[in-house]
Design a protein around this motif. Structure first.
Motif, short mmCIF file in Angstrom:
data_model
loop_
_atom_site.label_atom_id
_atom_site.label_comp_id
_atom_site.label_asym_id
_atom_site.label_seq_id
_atom_site.Cartn_x
_atom_site.Cartn_y
_atom_site.Cartn_z
N LEU A 64 13.29 16.19 -4.58
CA LEU A 64 13.83 16.06 -2.90
C LEU A 64 13.15 17.45 -2.34
O LEU A 64 13.86 17.40 -0.87
CB LEU A 64 15.41 14.96 -3.09
CG LEU A 64 15.33 14.33 -1.87
CD1 LEU A 64 14.68 13.55 -2.06
CD2 LEU A 64 16.56 13.81 -2.64
N ASP A 65 14.79 18.23 -2.61
CA ASP A 65 14.20 19.30 -1.61
C ASP A 65 12.96 19.97 -1.64
O ASP A 65 13.18 20.34 -0.53
CB ASP A 65 15.22 20.20 -2.19
CG ASP A 65 16.86 19.92 -2.21
OD1 ASP A 65 17.55 19.08 -1.81
OD2 ASP A 65 17.18 20.56 -3.30
N ALA A 66 12.26 19.67 -2.03
CA ALA A 66 10.82 20.13 -1.84
C ALA A 66 10.23 19.35 -1.30
O ALA A 66 9.51 19.42 0.25
CB ALA A 66 10.22 20.98 -3.20
N LEU A 67 10.36 17.64 -1.64
CA LEU A 67 9.50 17.25 -0.81
C LEU A 67 10.52 17.36 0.40
O LEU A 67 9.80 16.96 2.16
CB LEU A 67 9.72 16.17 -0.76
CG LEU A 67 9.38 14.28 -0.11
CD1 LEU A 67 7.72 14.35 -0.18
CD2 LEU A 67 9.97 12.81 -0.31
N ARG A 68 11.60 17.30 0.96
CA ARG A 68 12.33 17.27 2.94
C ARG A 68 11.73 18.74 3.23
O ARG A 68 10.72 18.35 4.69
CB ARG A 68 13.75 17.35 2.35
CG ARG A 68 13.90 15.77 2.16
CD ARG A 68 15.67 16.07 2.46
NE ARG A 68 16.14 14.95 1.76
CZ ARG A 68 17.43 14.89 0.86
NH1 ARG A 68 18.19 15.74 0.86
NH2 ARG A 68 17.86 13.24 1.12
N ALA A 69 11.29 19.86 2.28
CA ALA A 69 11.01 21.01 3.39
C ALA A 69 9.60 20.75 3.67
O ALA A 69 9.09 20.82 4.17
CB ALA A 69 11.26 22.31 2.07
N ARG A 70 8.82 19.85 2.45
CA ARG A 70 7.11 19.98 2.96
C ARG A 70 7.14 19.07 3.66
O ARG A 70 6.35 19.46 4.91
CB ARG A 70 6.58 19.62 1.95
CG ARG A 70 4.39 19.87 1.32
CD ARG A 70 4.65 18.46 0.49
NE ARG A 70 4.65 17.24 0.70
CZ ARG A 70 5.17 16.75 -0.59
NH1 ARG A 70 4.95 16.34 -0.97
NH2 ARG A 70 5.30 14.90 0.33
N CYS A 71 7.84 18.18 3.69
CA CYS A 71 8.44 16.79 5.12
C CYS A 71 8.38 17.04 6.20
O CYS A 71 7.36 17.31 7.27
CB CYS A 71 8.51 15.53 4.92
SG CYS A 71 8.15 14.47 3.26
N ARG A 72 9.83 18.35 6.38
CA ARG A 72 9.79 18.88 7.86
C ARG A 72 8.80 20.03 8.87
O ARG A 72 8.48 19.98 9.24
CB ARG A 72 10.68 19.47 7.38
CG ARG A 72 12.53 19.08 7.43
CD ARG A 72 13.92 19.75 7.11
NE ARG A 72 13.96 19.05 6.92
CZ ARG A 72 15.19 19.88 5.42
NH1 ARG A 72 14.69 20.60 5.27
NH2 ARG A 72 16.26 18.24 4.82
N ALA A 73 8.41 20.94 7.28
CA ALA A 73 7.00 21.30 7.77
C ALA A 73 5.88 21.13 8.79
O ALA A 73 5.32 21.61 9.40
CB ALA A 73 6.26 22.34 6.63
N SER A 74 5.84 19.79 8.32
CA SER A 74 4.56 19.08 8.84
C SER A 74 4.75 18.15 10.05
O SER A 74 4.37 17.25 10.76
CB SER A 74 4.03 17.85 7.45
OG SER A 74 4.87 17.13 7.11
N GLU A 75 6.51 18.33 10.67
CA GLU A 75 6.54 16.89 11.72
C GLU A 75 6.36 17.89 12.73
O GLU A 75 6.36 19.04 12.67
CB GLU A 75 8.34 17.31 11.58
CG GLU A 75 8.59 16.71 10.47
CD GLU A 75 10.17 15.60 10.22
OE1 GLU A 75 10.59 16.82 11.22
OE2 GLU A 75 10.94 15.41 9.75
N PRO A 76 6.26 17.59 13.97
CA PRO A 76 5.71 17.93 15.18
C PRO A 76 6.71 18.76 15.62
O PRO A 76 7.55 18.12 15.66
CB PRO A 76 4.91 16.57 15.58
CG PRO A 76 5.22 15.89 14.87
CD PRO A 76 5.96 15.97 14.27
N PRO A 77 6.72 19.52 16.63
CA PRO A 77 7.88 19.93 17.41
C PRO A 77 8.55 18.90 18.01
O PRO A 77 7.54 18.64 19.18
CB PRO A 77 7.78 21.98 17.95
CG PRO A 77 6.13 21.95 17.38
CD PRO A 77 5.74 20.46 17.20
N GLN A 78 9.76 18.71 18.43
CA GLN A 78 10.49 17.89 19.57
C GLN A 78 10.49 18.28 20.55
O GLN A 78 10.40 20.11 21.16
CB GLN A 78 11.93 17.54 18.47
CG GLN A 78 11.81 17.10 17.37
CD GLN A 78 13.00 17.36 17.50
OE1 GLN A 78 14.43 17.48 17.98
NE2 GLN A 78 13.32 15.59 16.31
#
Length: 113
Positions: A64-78
């Motif tokens: 789950l931690d790895a998934l969250r890190a990967r998903c955060r990296a793919s999010e566009p900057p706010q």
């Protein structure tokens, strides 16, 4: 040492590392995919905890931690305004939590021993 526990660990960890991060139009799909995977992992963690499978729960937490890190990296900057709004909401929530804790503390101090 038997090799089968390592096979299980690798089988559980490989889906989290095998998926590439998406950008552009696929980002919204990736976001919903991330949310779905996160929800599935959290359900699996709850199930493992209820069954007393703490090693499996820990492995799922790492996934789950790895998934969250990967998903955060793919999010566009706010945008700046969005970050300000988010921080203001966080501050309001923290202040409400602090007020609640202070109320509990006052009540506890006023109780007779």
């Amino acid at each position: 040492m038997k090799p089968w526990p390592w096979i299980v660990v690798l089988a559980l960890a490989s889906p989290a590392f095998a998926q590439p991060a998406e950008t552009g139009e696929g980002a919204s799909t990736a976001s919903s995919s991330c949310e779905a995977e996160e929800a599935a992992l959290e359900r699996d963690m709850d199930l493992a905890r209820s069954r007393g499978q703490m090693l499996r729960r820990r492995q799922l937490a790492e996934n789950l931690d790895a998934l969250r890190a990967r998903c955060r990296a793919s999010e566009p900057p706010q945008s700046r305004a969005a970050r300000i709004d988010r921080l203001e909401r966080d501050i309001r929530a923290l202040r409400a939590e602090l007020e609640h804790a202070e109320t509990q503390l006052r009540e506890l101090k006023n109780e007779r021993p």
